[in-house]
Design a protein around this motif. Structure first.
Motif, mmCIF file in Angstrom:
data_model
loop_
_atom_site.group_PDB
_atom_site.id
_atom_site.type_symbol
_atom_site.label_atom_id
_atom_site.label_comp_id
_atom_site.label_asym_id
_atom_site.label_seq_id
_atom_site.Cartn_x
_atom_site.Cartn_y
_atom_site.Cartn_z
ATOM 1 N N PHE A 203 0.912 -1.278 -0.064
ATOM 2 C CA PHE A 203 -0.079 -0.002 0.127
ATOM 3 C C PHE A 203 0.802 1.189 0.045
ATOM 4 N N ILE A 204 1.859 1.363 0.680
ATOM 5 C CA ILE A 204 2.730 2.503 0.887
ATOM 6 C C ILE A 204 3.309 2.828 -0.453
ATOM 7 N N VAL A 205 3.767 1.799 -1.057
ATOM 8 C CA VAL A 205 4.369 2.052 -2.419
ATOM 9 C C VAL A 205 3.465 2.452 -3.515
ATOM 10 N N GLY A 206 2.357 1.644 -3.311
ATOM 11 C CA GLY A 206 1.293 2.055 -4.407
ATOM 12 C C GLY A 206 0.900 3.478 -4.137
ATOM 13 N N ALA A 207 0.703 3.862 -2.867
ATOM 14 C CA ALA A 207 0.571 5.353 -2.591
ATOM 15 C C ALA A 207 1.291 6.453 -3.295
ATOM 16 N N GLY B 251 -3.050 6.857 -11.406
ATOM 17 C CA GLY B 251 -4.500 6.697 -11.655
ATOM 18 C C GLY B 251 -4.508 6.258 -13.102
ATOM 19 N N ASN B 252 -3.679 6.162 -13.851
ATOM 20 C CA ASN B 252 -4.010 5.673 -15.350
ATOM 21 C C ASN B 252 -3.097 4.501 -15.669
ATOM 22 N N ARG B 253 -2.503 3.865 -14.557
ATOM 23 C CA ARG B 253 -1.547 2.889 -15.049
ATOM 24 C C ARG B 253 -1.290 1.932 -13.520
ATOM 25 N N SER B 254 -0.686 0.900 -13.363
ATOM 26 C CA SER B 254 -0.395 0.475 -12.144
ATOM 27 C C SER B 254 1.002 1.174 -11.671
ATOM 28 N N PRO B 255 0.896 1.351 -10.050
ATOM 29 C CA PRO B 255 2.038 2.123 -9.540
ATOM 30 C C PRO B 255 3.321 1.161 -9.664
ATOM 31 N N ALA C 70 5.541 2.612 -12.374
ATOM 32 C CA ALA C 70 6.169 3.728 -12.206
ATOM 33 C C ALA C 70 7.319 3.528 -10.959
ATOM 34 N N GLU C 71 7.158 2.672 -9.855
ATOM 35 C CA GLU C 71 8.321 2.282 -9.058
ATOM 36 C C GLU C 71 9.372 1.545 -9.867
ATOM 37 N N ARG C 72 9.088 0.692 -10.932
ATOM 38 C CA ARG C 72 10.278 0.089 -11.555
ATOM 39 C C ARG C 72 10.877 1.077 -12.421
ATOM 40 N N GLU C 73 10.301 2.206 -12.914
ATOM 41 C CA GLU C 73 11.047 3.097 -13.598
ATOM 42 C C GLU C 73 11.945 3.956 -12.913
ATOM 43 N N SER D 285 10.173 -3.522 -8.754
ATOM 44 C CA SER D 285 8.871 -3.236 -8.104
ATOM 45 C C SER D 285 8.811 -4.001 -6.786
ATOM 46 N N SER D 286 9.273 -3.406 -5.648
ATOM 47 C CA SER D 286 9.238 -4.051 -4.413
ATOM 48 C C SER D 286 7.745 -4.554 -4.317
ATOM 49 N N ALA D 287 6.773 -3.741 -4.289
ATOM 50 C CA ALA D 287 5.291 -4.073 -4.133
ATOM 51 C C ALA D 287 4.978 -5.284 -4.961
ATOM 52 N N TRP D 288 5.568 -5.168 -6.259
ATOM 53 C CA TRP D 288 5.064 -6.622 -7.130
ATOM 54 C C TRP D 288 5.732 -7.699 -6.506
ATOM 55 N N LEU D 289 7.065 -7.662 -6.184
ATOM 56 C CA LEU D 289 7.620 -8.670 -5.847
ATOM 57 C C LEU D 289 6.986 -9.518 -4.744
ATOM 58 N N HIS D 290 6.360 -8.392 -3.698
ATOM 59 C CA HIS D 290 5.825 -9.000 -2.546
ATOM 60 C C HIS D 290 4.252 -9.421 -3.003
#
Length: 181
Positions: A44-48, A53-57, A60-63, A68-73
């Motif tokens: 949640f923290i990474v996503g926020a 709003g128009n694509r997966s956060p 953006a974290e990957r870029e 993406s730590s959130a995705w790995l989790h």
């Protein structure tokens, strides 16, 4: 705070759409439990932070940091993602990685996840072809087991060609006819 609120609304809307789709085909437990890890601090923290709003956060974290730590989790806790089903190959002497077949109910949840994501990110411009077009737009094909790939692509094409009502009815009456909950 505003981005956290917007992210909460986005993931809640997405979860609601997946739950609604899962309920329509009889996957009640999966509808309720879908993506609960998105509400954990690790996701949640990474996503926020990266919400747009128009694509997966996660993109953006990957870029920003290269992964993406959130995705790995997330992928390690949610069986409706094909990445959860990547394992060492028993047939490869070198111990390479290979996709395992996904149980049908998770293929269906993955399909519902793609439909819901397309609805969330396309908004009123959503059309039943959107999930298929997004799937086809991938630069490299996803590493899916052949059986999983056939099932997912069949459902995406059916949705694009015949719409939600007929596709969901097919899932409920043909694919899940003996499934309970």
């Amino acid at each position: 705070m505003n981005k956290a609120w917007e992210h909460l609304k986005t993931i809640t809307h997405h979860k609601w759409l997946v739950m609604e789709g899962c309920f329509r085909v009889g996957l009640y437990r999966q509808g309720i439990l879908h993506d609960l890890s998105k509400f954990s601090p690790a996701e949640f923290i990474v996503g926020a932070k990266y919400w747009q709003g128009n694509r997966s956060p996660n993109n953006a974290e990957r870029e920003d940091i290269g992964y993406s730590s959130a995705w790995l989790h997330h992928k390690g806790r949610n069986k409706h993602h094909y990445e959860y089903w990547i394992d060492y190959s028993a047939n490869d002497i070198k111990g390479g990685m290979a996709p395992a077949p996904m149980p049908q109910r998770y293929v269906i949840e993955m399909f519902m996840d793609r439909v819901a994501a397309s609805k969330v990110y396309n908004g009123t411009a959503y059309q039943d072809r959107a999930p298929l077009l997004y799937y086809q737009s991938s630069k490299t094909p996803p590493p899916l087991h052949p059986k999983t790939k056939r099932q997912l692509e069949f459902l995406l094409h059916m949705l694009a060609d015949y719409g939600e009502e007929k596709t969901f009815r097919y899932i409920r009456t043909r694919m899940l006819r003996n499934h309970v909950g």
